[in-house]
Design a protein around this motif. Structure first.
Motif, short mmCIF file in Angstrom:
data_model
loop_
_atom_site.label_atom_id
_atom_site.label_comp_id
_atom_site.label_asym_id
_atom_site.label_seq_id
_atom_site.Cartn_x
_atom_site.Cartn_y
_atom_site.Cartn_z
N GLN A 16 20.54 18.38 9.79
CA GLN A 16 21.77 18.58 9.01
C GLN A 16 21.60 17.99 7.60
OE1 GLN A 16 25.25 17.11 11.02
NE2 GLN A 16 26.64 17.95 9.49
N ASP A 62 20.48 22.29 12.85
CA ASP A 62 21.79 21.64 12.73
C ASP A 62 22.50 22.14 11.46
OD1 ASP A 62 23.88 19.97 13.27
OD2 ASP A 62 22.72 18.11 13.21
N GLU A 63 23.46 23.00 11.64
CA GLU A 63 24.21 23.62 10.52
C GLU A 63 23.25 24.21 9.46
OE1 GLU A 63 27.85 22.01 9.52
OE2 GLU A 63 28.04 20.80 11.34
N THR A 90 25.62 17.17 16.53
CA THR A 90 24.34 16.60 16.12
C THR A 90 23.78 15.69 17.21
OG1 THR A 90 24.90 16.74 13.78
CG2 THR A 90 23.23 15.11 14.36
MG LIG Z 1 26.55 17.12 12.78
#
Ligand SMILES: [Mg+2]
Ligand SMILES: Nc1ncnc2c1ncn2[C@@H]1O[C@H](COP(=O)(O)OP(=O)(O)OP(=O)(O)O)[C@@H](O)[C@H]1O
Length: 220
Positions: A91, A167-168, A46
């Motif tokens: 995220q 992010d993810e 991140t």
């Molecule tokens: Mg992260």
């Protein structure tokens, strides 16, 4: 092309809680490619995405977009560059819970020179594509985690950005929606976009042109 050169981020420098989140990382992201960052929780994914997306300032190192050093530019220039070229899927999603899904997508457009109303049709098309058309006018706080993640996709993509940071992006969604998201990333790449994402999802890594693995803030 994005070039990251010797990038380091130290949080709380000189304090008891000093953390070296990223240490001397160099990598390149080719245009029209999907690059995946992976590695255990806390390895710096991140942090790196936030620095590439000009949300977080590095402690040292360089970031170049098409050969131009963006860190040396003014704050104003960086903000404009980010608004015009980047889409960010966070995220922690970061939608405004008291606003509707549609409002969440259109609100950021008020900070650009764009007329948000003109984007409503496009937003609704994206909602349909992602299977949340019937949630467009619901408050975000009433949406499931997976529905919120899909809404965050629409917010990031509505302005058709050249660079997408995700992010993810598949952690909160089911398999079917994950497959939909793989398809969207592929077609974005086919249409000339550059995507940098962090993930633990093996299918998403397979889709990537390049995978960078991190351990304790370092490339490995
Ligand atoms: Mg992260
Ligand atoms: N704002 C901050 N202040 C202090 N330390 C931070 C901050 N943000 C991140 N860190 C620390 O930096 C390190 C890297 O964090 P980061 O969020 O980049 O990891 P990550 O790889 O994204 O992890 P995850 O897979 O859990 O999301 C961690 O040790 C984290 O505790």
């Amino acid at each position: 092309m994005i070039e990251v050169k010797n990038l380091t981020k130290i949080f709380n420098r000189g304090k008891f809680n000093e953390t070296a989140a990223l240490v001397d990382v160099s990598l390149k992201v080719r245009d029209r490619s999907i690059v995946a960052l992976t590695g255990p929780s806390g390895c710096g994914k991140t942090t790196l995405l936030s620095m590439m997306g000009l949300i977080l300032t590095p402690t040292s190192g360089e970031i170049l977009y098409d050969g131009e050093s963006v860190l040396r530019a003014s704050d104003y220039w960086r903000t404009q560059f980010r608004r015009q070229n980047f889409g960010f899927i966070f995220q922690h999603i970061n939608l405004l819970p008291q606003y509707t899904t549609l409002e969440n997508v259109l609100l950021p457009l008020y900070s650009s020179d764009l007329a948000p109303g003109e984007y409503e049709g496009k937003a609704r098309e994206w909602f349909s594509r992602l299977g949340i058309a019937d949630r467009a006018d619901h408050l975000v706080e009433q949406l499931s985690g997976g529905e919120q993640q899909r809404a965050a996709f629409v917010r990031a993509l509505i302005k058709d950005p050249m660079y997408i940071f995700a992010d993810e992006p598949t952690v909160f969604v089911d398999e079917e929606t994950s497959r939909l998201i793989y398809g969207i990333f592929s077609s974005l790449r086919d249409s000339g976009k550059t995507i940098v994402l962090s993930t633990h999802d093996p299918e998403l890594m397979k889709l990537a042109d390049e995978v960078f693995r991190f351990s304790k803030g370092r490339l490995c």
